[in-house]
Write a protein that holds these residues in place. Structure first.
Motif, short mmCIF file in Angstrom:
data_model
loop_
_atom_site.label_atom_id
_atom_site.label_comp_id
_atom_site.label_asym_id
_atom_site.label_seq_id
_atom_site.Cartn_x
_atom_site.Cartn_y
_atom_site.Cartn_z
N SER A 266 15.71 -33.13 -1.66
CA SER A 266 14.45 -33.05 -0.91
C SER A 266 14.65 -32.46 0.49
O SER A 266 13.67 -32.26 1.22
CB SER A 266 13.81 -34.44 -0.79
N ASP A 267 15.90 -32.22 0.88
CA ASP A 267 16.16 -31.65 2.20
C ASP A 267 15.66 -30.21 2.27
O ASP A 267 15.72 -29.46 1.28
CB ASP A 267 17.66 -31.69 2.51
N THR A 268 15.18 -29.82 3.46
CA THR A 268 14.60 -28.49 3.65
C THR A 268 15.59 -27.54 4.30
O THR A 268 16.64 -27.95 4.82
CB THR A 268 13.35 -28.59 4.53
N GLY A 269 15.21 -26.26 4.29
CA GLY A 269 16.03 -25.25 4.95
C GLY A 269 16.22 -25.55 6.42
O GLY A 269 17.29 -25.32 6.99
N LYS A 270 15.18 -26.06 7.07
CA LYS A 270 15.28 -26.38 8.50
C LYS A 270 16.30 -27.49 8.75
O LYS A 270 17.09 -27.42 9.69
CB LYS A 270 13.92 -26.79 9.05
N GLU A 271 16.28 -28.55 7.88
CA GLU A 271 17.22 -29.65 8.05
C GLU A 271 18.66 -29.17 7.85
O GLU A 271 19.58 -29.61 8.56
CB GLU A 271 16.87 -30.76 7.06
N SER A 297 13.45 -20.53 3.12
CA SER A 297 12.64 -20.67 4.33
C SER A 297 12.77 -22.08 4.91
O SER A 297 13.17 -23.02 4.20
CB SER A 297 11.17 -20.37 4.02
N GLY A 299 10.70 -24.43 5.45
CA GLY A 299 9.96 -25.49 4.77
C GLY A 299 10.35 -25.67 3.31
O GLY A 299 9.88 -26.61 2.65
N ASP A 300 11.19 -24.78 2.78
CA ASP A 300 11.59 -24.87 1.37
C ASP A 300 12.65 -25.95 1.17
O ASP A 300 13.54 -26.14 1.99
CB ASP A 300 12.15 -23.53 0.89
N THR A 301 12.55 -26.65 0.02
CA THR A 301 13.55 -27.67 -0.30
C THR A 301 14.62 -27.10 -1.24
O THR A 301 14.41 -26.07 -1.89
CB THR A 301 12.90 -28.88 -0.98
N LYS A 304 13.19 -26.92 -4.72
CA LYS A 304 12.35 -25.76 -5.00
C LYS A 304 13.20 -24.56 -5.40
O LYS A 304 12.82 -23.77 -6.28
CB LYS A 304 11.49 -25.43 -3.78
N HIS A 305 14.36 -24.39 -4.76
CA HIS A 305 15.22 -23.24 -5.04
C HIS A 305 16.25 -23.53 -6.14
O HIS A 305 17.11 -22.70 -6.41
CB HIS A 305 15.93 -22.79 -3.76
#
Length: 331
Positions: A266-271, A297, A299-301, A304-305
């Motif tokens: 669940s971690d995002t690209g920003k994290e 991106s 906001g993407d997790t 998702k990828h």
């Protein structure tokens, strides 16, 4: 004379046949006999019972061979023959007391004598939240089956029932996997959270050490302890648990340096970028993350990828030709 005989014969033909006379037995707390016609309606039978026993017609319910008999129907409609038995139930309501020692309570219920034991259990579940299949209903020292009718118990106002709470150890739980799909697991209430994680590993191939199971209570997320049993974690039948899991992957810099990371799906690209800034000198405005040729991106997790164990994520410069190519590929 011949003319008169012909008229008499014609008159006899016009007369309806006499109804068949029957003898039936009506069972209540006692059995008594009624002489009736097969063309009599259920309403007429009730009227005869009212005259004999003084039971208000509106409080009589009749059943034959498991069928509820309607007032406007005749005995012939139910194919009732002579010497048949009809069941009578008096439907006046009564109030009973239900003692539940396990919760230290006694509750009052307004029921009908025609109600089944299962109906009483449903009332208890609605009032006290005790599941029907966890209740054993006792009356006068004996256990009552769900299909028993209360009128068969010779109940009176103020009579007391006794409820034994016997929880079933079977437990079905649903596991929401990263918001992507839901698993249904057949467990026992005495299974530990670690046992459930092992079941998930066998089904999904996710190592138990990477799993985090949680449930939501009053809007608050509570992480479940591996060593605790499901019943001790207040997990109930048909509850839905949330599963988050972590993966092991690599991050490769533009210089060819490789970093190892363990993150939740669940971690995002920003994290991830924020974590990288603590490990290497990096200016976020000049670089981006890429996985399998697609830009990760902020906001993407990882979910998702579809980042998997031992995958590689690349750090790219935004002014590189590769960035332009990847962007076009994404479109």
């Amino acid at each position: 004379m011949k003319h008169r005989a012909a008229m008499d014969s014609h008159h006899e033909q016009q007369q309806p046949p006499s109804p068949q006379r029957l003898k039936i037995y009506v069972k209540m707390t006692k059995t008594f006999t009624l002489n009736v016609d097969c063309t009599d309606t259920v309403s007429q039978i009730k009227s005869k019972l009212s005259a004999i026993e003084g039971i208000d017609e509106s409080k009589q319910e009749m059943f034959f061979d498991g069928m509820h008999m309607k007032n406007e129907d005749t005995l012939a409609d139910y194919n009732i023959m002579t010497n048949s038995s009809v069941d009578l139930y008096v439907t006046d309501g009564i109030q009973i007391s239900v003692k539940i020692p396990s919760v230290g309570k006694t509750i009052k219920l307004n029921v009908r004598k025609l109600s089944a034991v299962a109906d009483v259990k449903a009332e208890i579940e609605q009032k006290e939240g005790i599941l029907i299949n966890e209740q054993i209903l006792m009356y006068a020292g004996r256990q009552l089956e769900d299909n028993h009718i209360l009128s068969q118990c010779d109940l009176r106002n103020g009579q007391s029932f006794h409820v034994l709470v016997c929880p079933s150890d079977n437990l079905r739980v649903f596991i929401n996997v990263g918001g992507d799909k839901t698993l249904s697991l057949e467990t026992k209430c005495w299974y530990t959270v670690a046992d459930v994680k092992l079941m998930i590993e066998n089904l999904e191939g996710l190592p138990t050490c990477s799993q985090i199971l949680s449930r939501v209570q009053s809007g608050v997320r509570i992480v479940l302890d591996d060593s605790e049993m499901l019943q001790d974690q207040h997990v109930k039948n048909n509850d839905t648990l949330s599963l988050e899991y972590s993966i092991h992957f690599f991050v490769k810099t533009w210089e060819g340096k490789t970093l190892t990371m363990i993150r939740h799906m669940s971690d995002t690209g920003k994290e991830i970028m924020d974590t990288l800034k603590g490990k290497i000198r990096i200016k976020e405005s000049l670089v981006y993350l890429s996985h399998m040729g697609r830009i990760l991106s902020p906001g993407d997790t990882l979910q998702k990828h579809q980042v998997k164990n031992n995958s590689t994520i690349y750090i790219r410069y935004r002014n590189s030709g590769m960035f332009q190519d990847e962007t076009k590929g994404k479109k």
